[in-house]
Design a protein around this motif. Structure first.
Motif, PDB file in Angstrom:
ATOM      1  N   ARG A 488      15.028  63.462 -20.512  1.00 32.29           N
ATOM      2  CA  ARG A 488      13.925  63.016 -19.638  1.00 32.29           C
ATOM      3  C   ARG A 488      14.432  61.999 -18.619  1.00 32.29           C
ATOM      4  NH1 ARG A 488       8.949  59.323 -21.827  1.00 32.29           N
ATOM      5  NH2 ARG A 488       8.100  58.785 -19.794  1.00 32.29           N
ATOM      6  N   HIS A 489      15.299  61.078 -19.099  1.00 34.48           N
ATOM      7  CA  HIS A 489      15.833  60.076 -18.169  1.00 34.48           C
ATOM      8  C   HIS A 489      16.629  60.744 -17.045  1.00 34.48           C
ATOM      9  CE1 HIS A 489      17.241  56.183 -16.870  1.00 34.48           C
ATOM     10  NE2 HIS A 489      18.512  56.601 -16.993  1.00 34.48           N
ATOM     11  N   ARG A 490      17.397  61.763 -17.432  1.00 34.72           N
ATOM     12  CA  ARG A 490      18.156  62.472 -16.396  1.00 34.72           C
ATOM     13  C   ARG A 490      17.210  63.177 -15.417  1.00 34.72           C
ATOM     14  NH1 ARG A 490      21.415  63.640 -20.892  1.00 34.72           N
ATOM     15  NH2 ARG A 490      20.453  65.700 -21.129  1.00 34.72           N
ATOM     16  N   VAL A 491      16.118  63.783 -15.966  1.00 36.93           N
ATOM     17  CA  VAL A 491      15.148  64.441 -15.082  1.00 36.93           C
ATOM     18  C   VAL A 491      14.516  63.422 -14.150  1.00 36.93           C
ATOM     19  CG1 VAL A 491      12.954  65.653 -15.062  1.00 36.93           C
ATOM     20  CG2 VAL A 491      14.721  66.347 -16.640  1.00 36.93           C
ATOM     21  N   ASP A 492      14.216  62.212 -14.704  1.00 38.47           N
ATOM     22  CA  ASP A 492      13.663  61.163 -13.838  1.00 38.47           C
ATOM     23  C   ASP A 492      14.652  60.804 -12.733  1.00 38.47           C
ATOM     24  OD1 ASP A 492      11.381  61.119 -15.338  1.00 38.47           O
ATOM     25  OD2 ASP A 492      12.059  59.463 -16.637  1.00 38.47           O
ATOM     26  N   GLN A 493      15.918  60.743 -13.113  1.00 38.08           N
ATOM     27  CA  GLN A 493      16.924  60.455 -12.068  1.00 38.08           C
ATOM     28  C   GLN A 493      16.973  61.568 -11.028  1.00 38.08           C
ATOM     29  OE1 GLN A 493      20.559  59.793 -14.149  1.00 38.08           O
ATOM     30  NE2 GLN A 493      19.978  57.731 -14.883  1.00 38.08           N
ATOM     31  N   ASP A 494      16.880  62.851 -11.494  1.00 37.09           N
ATOM     32  CA  ASP A 494      16.875  63.975 -10.539  1.00 37.09           C
ATOM     33  C   ASP A 494      15.661  63.903  -9.628  1.00 37.09           C
ATOM     34  OD1 ASP A 494      19.182  64.825 -11.697  1.00 37.09           O
ATOM     35  OD2 ASP A 494      18.199  66.274 -13.041  1.00 37.09           O
ATOM     36  N   ILE A 495      14.492  63.530 -10.206  1.00 41.12           N
ATOM     37  CA  ILE A 495      13.274  63.425  -9.372  1.00 41.12           C
ATOM     38  C   ILE A 495      13.442  62.322  -8.346  1.00 41.12           C
ATOM     39  CG2 ILE A 495      10.833  62.790  -9.480  1.00 41.12           C
ATOM     40  CD1 ILE A 495      10.703  64.218 -12.155  1.00 41.12           C
ATOM     41  N   ALA A 496      14.043  61.210  -8.795  1.00 42.80           N
ATOM     42  CA  ALA A 496      14.267  60.117  -7.837  1.00 42.80           C
ATOM     43  C   ALA A 496      15.207  60.563  -6.716  1.00 42.80           C
ATOM     44  CB  ALA A 496      14.848  58.902  -8.573  1.00 42.80           C
ATOM     45  N   ALA A 497      16.261  61.348  -7.094  1.00 41.66           N
ATOM     46  CA  ALA A 497      17.175  61.845  -6.055  1.00 41.66           C
ATOM     47  C   ALA A 497      16.464  62.800  -5.101  1.00 41.66           C
ATOM     48  CB  ALA A 497      18.364  62.543  -6.724  1.00 41.66           C
ATOM     49  N   ALA A 498      15.565  63.671  -5.698  1.00 42.32           N
ATOM     50  CA  ALA A 498      14.804  64.597  -4.840  1.00 42.32           C
ATOM     51  C   ALA A 498      13.888  63.843  -3.886  1.00 42.32           C
ATOM     52  CB  ALA A 498      14.002  65.560  -5.704  1.00 42.32           C
ATOM     53  N   GLN A 499      13.270  62.748  -4.411  1.00 46.11           N
ATOM     54  CA  GLN A 499      12.407  61.957  -3.528  1.00 46.11           C
ATOM     55  C   GLN A 499      13.220  61.329  -2.401  1.00 46.11           C
ATOM     56  OE1 GLN A 499      10.453  59.241  -6.122  1.00 46.11           O
ATOM     57  NE2 GLN A 499       8.986  60.788  -6.919  1.00 46.11           N
ATOM     58  N   ARG A 500      14.420  60.852  -2.768  1.00 42.09           N
ATOM     59  CA  ARG A 500      15.267  60.298  -1.698  1.00 42.09           C
ATOM     60  C   ARG A 500      15.605  61.373  -0.657  1.00 42.09           C
ATOM     61  NH1 ARG A 500      17.743  57.701  -6.092  1.00 42.09           N
ATOM     62  NH2 ARG A 500      19.423  59.254  -6.082  1.00 42.09           N
ATOM     63  N   LYS A 501      15.940  62.567  -1.158  1.00 46.11           N
ATOM     64  CA  LYS A 501      16.232  63.663  -0.228  1.00 46.11           C
ATOM     65  C   LYS A 501      15.014  63.996   0.626  1.00 46.11           C
ATOM     66  CE  LYS A 501      19.744  65.892  -3.070  1.00 46.11           C
ATOM     67  NZ  LYS A 501      20.109  67.115  -3.806  1.00 46.11           N
ATOM     68  N   GLN A 502      13.816  63.956  -0.008  1.00 47.40           N
ATOM     69  CA  GLN A 502      12.584  64.257   0.743  1.00 47.40           C
ATOM     70  C   GLN A 502      12.372  63.231   1.846  1.00 47.40           C
ATOM     71  OE1 GLN A 502       9.159  64.292  -1.691  1.00 47.40           O
ATOM     72  NE2 GLN A 502       7.788  65.082  -0.105  1.00 47.40           N
ATOM     73  N   ARG A 503      12.620  61.958   1.507  1.00 42.32           N
ATOM     74  CA  ARG A 503      12.459  60.924   2.548  1.00 42.32           C
ATOM     75  C   ARG A 503      13.467  61.132   3.675  1.00 42.32           C
ATOM     76  NH1 ARG A 503      11.554  57.639  -2.063  1.00 42.32           N
ATOM     77  NH2 ARG A 503      13.755  57.004  -2.088  1.00 42.32           N
ATOM     78  N   GLN A 504      14.706  61.505   3.289  1.00 35.03           N
ATOM     79  CA  GLN A 504      15.701  61.767   4.341  1.00 35.03           C
ATOM     80  C   GLN A 504      15.294  62.968   5.214  1.00 35.03           C
ATOM     81  OE1 GLN A 504      19.382  62.240   2.330  1.00 35.03           O
ATOM     82  NE2 GLN A 504      19.521  60.074   1.656  1.00 35.03           N
ATOM     83  N   ALA A 505      14.779  64.046   4.521  1.00 38.08           N
ATOM     84  CA  ALA A 505      14.351  65.222   5.300  1.00 38.08           C
ATOM     85  C   ALA A 505      13.185  64.895   6.187  1.00 38.08           C
ATOM     86  CB  ALA A 505      13.994  66.356   4.345  1.00 38.08           C
ATOM     87  N   SER A 506      12.253  64.045   5.736  1.00 37.36           N
ATOM     88  CA  SER A 506      11.105  63.662   6.566  1.00 37.36           C
ATOM     89  C   SER A 506      11.565  62.889   7.792  1.00 37.36           C
ATOM     90  CB  SER A 506      10.151  62.824   5.716  1.00 37.36           C
ATOM     91  OG  SER A 506       9.076  62.366   6.496  1.00 37.36           O
ATOM     92  N   SER A 508      14.499  63.178   9.161  1.00 41.37           N
ATOM     93  CA  SER A 508      15.175  64.133  10.038  1.00 41.37           C
ATOM     94  C   SER A 508      14.174  64.981  10.803  1.00 41.37           C
ATOM     95  CB  SER A 508      16.106  65.010   9.207  1.00 41.37           C
ATOM     96  OG  SER A 508      16.731  65.952  10.024  1.00 41.37           O
ATOM     97  N   VAL A 509      13.081  65.382  10.117  1.00 38.93           N
ATOM     98  CA  VAL A 509      12.056  66.210  10.788  1.00 38.93           C
ATOM     99  C   VAL A 509      11.397  65.436  11.897  1.00 38.93           C
ATOM    100  CG1 VAL A 509       9.798  67.262  10.419  1.00 38.93           C
ATOM    101  CG2 VAL A 509      11.650  67.742   8.855  1.00 38.93           C
ATOM    102  N   LYS A 510      11.084  64.170  11.623  1.00 39.27           N
ATOM    103  CA  LYS A 510      10.477  63.359  12.689  1.00 39.27           C
ATOM    104  C   LYS A 510      11.411  63.250  13.893  1.00 39.27           C
ATOM    105  CE  LYS A 510       7.589  60.495   9.717  1.00 39.27           C
ATOM    106  NZ  LYS A 510       7.331  59.139   9.224  1.00 39.27           N
ATOM    107  N   HIS A 511      12.703  63.103  13.597  1.00 43.13           N
ATOM    108  CA  HIS A 511      13.671  62.990  14.691  1.00 43.13           C
ATOM    109  C   HIS A 511      13.743  64.288  15.495  1.00 43.13           C
ATOM    110  CE1 HIS A 511      17.296  61.814  16.832  1.00 43.13           C
ATOM    111  NE2 HIS A 511      17.903  62.953  16.398  1.00 43.13           N
TER     112      HIS A 511
END
Length: 583
Positions: A488-506, A508-511
């Motif tokens: 579960r902790h690893r999944v939480d870390q993966d979700i946190a990484a996905a959220q970071r990627k989502q923020r980066q993609a957002s 980039s999209v705005k740019h």
């Protein structure tokens, strides 16, 4: 009545009591208070005869003769055919010996030990052996085991138990000697030479030793007593050396005189000195008879023997009781062992049942763990399929222009990030549910294990091994739970990484939206721009892709807010774009 009168006159005579003729005639008068009344003869005997007796004023031999005459007429019936061994005088002597040796209990009986002692005493004087075979046969009779009467004793002696073929005179002499020794209280008799006090000559005398005095007579018929030596604490006996032609000399010293005597031989001297010393000892101890002392000792020995026999019987009875108790306890022990075996069998059955139950629980837990592993594998397969589908979408989006391709890649990354986030959230929720179920199962298993532990501790400590195995299983389940928590902790870390990627993609999209807005104004024709719909770059929340120069058409319509289909596990929508021809 005449018989009682004659008896009373005889008692007056032998007991040396003055006759009271008036009291006698008054008592024996023919009225209600006479001998035929309720008072009888005993009150008169006690009041007028026995109460007036003075010790030492009468001859005991005369009283014994009177009593023997009264008793023998009725009870003693020797054989008249000439086979009787005893004369009337011998029977009287034996009757006196019997009365002397009996205990002070009525009726007078003589115990077998005393009878044997008396017979052996007579046989020792006769210098013959006692016929033990006939005596043992006589003791086997039931009537003489507890004691025998004087008449049975006289019958026994008349039967020849002392030895058949003996001279009657010899037997009478032996009985008289024993009578004089035991009843007459004579310690020793015999001829000795005595030295006179006045003439100082030696004269042979017949000496008779009693505990009180040493008397000497002219002959053994004891008719003329020449003197008496009183024995007390101040007397002593000494052995003298040979002198004046006399051998085996000894003397008896008193406070006033010294009596010198000579025995026939040294053996006789030793016997006389020992007997005189014994008489002095009895006098100093205040005892009047040696045989009374010996009788008391024998009685004490018999009583001690009886006590020991009673104690042995009690001990035997106690041992028998203890043996019975031991056998009873042995039976109870066998019963307890059987009950213990049954309890052990039931305990083994209960242990087997609980072991099976524990195995079933363990198998159920393993089945649940296997199902969880299968669910995890299916989730991995589903994610792998989703990854393949996303790769296919990425290949189709590569056909777009470089800018659009980059934008599509950015949007695709955003979509993928949202999908990963949703999948991770779904996986996290399912893992949380599984973790909660496993926790509940573990808690229930732990409670059941605690109950089983408490029950097993109450019943038997021997089930500790099984509980340790359950504890190991629980520890293994805890380890699995820790592994699930780690996952579960690893999944939480993966979700946190996905959220970071989502923020980066957002970002980039705005740019790229800003750049697309700048690029699209100069090249759009006026009439076409008026006819064409406005292009809007969607935000991260509406889930729509931005349009390029052409119109963008979606093959699937949104149901609701655009996220329910993805939440149901469906594949992400595929965007199809159409490009308009430039004017």
């Amino acid at each position: 009545m005449k018989v009682l009168l004659v008896l009373s006159h005889n008692l007056y005579s032998v007991l040396r009591i003055p006759h009271n003729q008036a009291a006698l005639e008054q008592h024996f008068s023919d009225d209600d208070d006479g001998p035929v009344s309720s008072q009888g003869y005993m009150p008169y005997l006690n009041k007028f005869i026995l109460d007036k007796v003075v010790e030492g004023t009468f001859e005991k031999e005369e009283v014994d003769a009177l009593c023997w005459t009264l008793c023998s007429k009725k009870n003693y019936h020797p054989n008249t055919n000439g086979t009787a061994v005893l004369s009337n005088k011998d029977a009287e002597f034996l009757w006196c010996l019997f009365n002397f040796l009996t205990e002070d209990k009525y009726p007078l009986v003589l115990v077998p030990e005393e009878v044997e002692y008396l017979l052996k005493k007579i046989c020792a004087v006769l210098n013959v052996e006692l016929n033990s075979v006939d005596l043992e046969e006589f003791w086997t009779q039931e009537c003489v085991r507890e004691g025998m009467s004087v008449w049975s004793f006289l019958e026994l002696v008349n039967s020849g138990v002392l030895g058949r073929g003996l001279d009657r005179e010899r037997l009478s002499s032996a009985i008289e000697d024993v009578y004089r020794e035991i009843v007459g209280n004579v310690l020793k008799e015999g001829y000795l030479w005595k030295k006179g006090h006045l003439r100082r000559n030696w004269t042979e005398r017949w000496f008779c030793l009693k505990p009180s005095a040493l008397c000497y007579y002219t002959s053994e018929d004891r008719k003329e007593c020449k003197g008496s030596i009183e024995l007390d604490n101040n007397c002593c006996v000494e052995v003298l050396p040979e002198r004046e032609g006399k051998r085996c000399m000894f003397c008896v010293k008193t406070l006033n005189k010294t009596y010198e005597m000579s025995a026939p031989d040294s053996k006789q001297r030793q016997e006389w000195t020992a007997a005189i010393q014994q008489a002095i000892r009895l006098r100093s101890e205040g005892k009047s008879s040696l045989h009374k002392e010996l009788k008391a000792r024998r009685q004490e020995v018999r009583e001690e023997r009886e006590r020991r026999r009673a104690m042995r019987e009690q001990e035997t009875q106690r041992l028998q009781d203890l043996q019975g108790e031991k056998e009873q306890k042995q039976a109870e022990l066998e019963h307890l062992k059987e009950a213990q075996k049954q309890a052990q069998a039931s305990l083994l059955q209960e242990e087997e049942r609980r072991r099976k139950q524990h195995e079933e629980l363990q198998r159920a837990l393993e089945e649940q763990l296997r199902e969880a592993e299968e669910a995890r594998a299916s989730m991995r397969e589903e994610m792998a399929l989703k990854e393949l589908e996303a790769e296919h979408q990425r290949k189709r989006i590569r056909e777009l222009e470089e800018l659009q391709q980059r934008l599509e890649e950015a949007l695709h990354q955003e979509i993928k990030a949202r999908q990963d986030e949703e999948n991770y959230r779904y996986t996290q929720a399912r893992l949380l549910a599984e973790e909660e179920e496993k926790t509940k199962a573990l808690l229930s298993l732990q409670e059941e294990q605690e109950e089983l532990l408490e029950q097993m501790q109450k019943e038997k400590r021997e089930l500790r091994r099984d509980m340790e195995e359950k504890a190991n299983a629980l520890e293994e389940a805890h380890k699995q739970l820790e592994n699930i928590r780690a996952s579960r902790h690893r999944v939480d870390q993966d979700i946190a990484a996905a959220q970071r990627k989502q923020r980066q993609a957002s970002t980039s999209v705005k740019h790229w939206n800003v750049q697309m807005t700048r690029l699209m104004h100069p090249i759009s024709p006026g009439d076409r721009r008026a006819l064409a719909p406005a292009i809007r770059v969607p935000s991260l929340g509406d889930g729509r892709l931005p349009a390029t120069r052409g119109s963008i058409r979606e093959t699937d319509r949104h149901n609701g807010d655009g996220e329910s289909e993805r939440e149901d596990g469906e594949k992400p929508r595929v965007l199809h774009k159409t490009y308009s021809e430039p004017v």
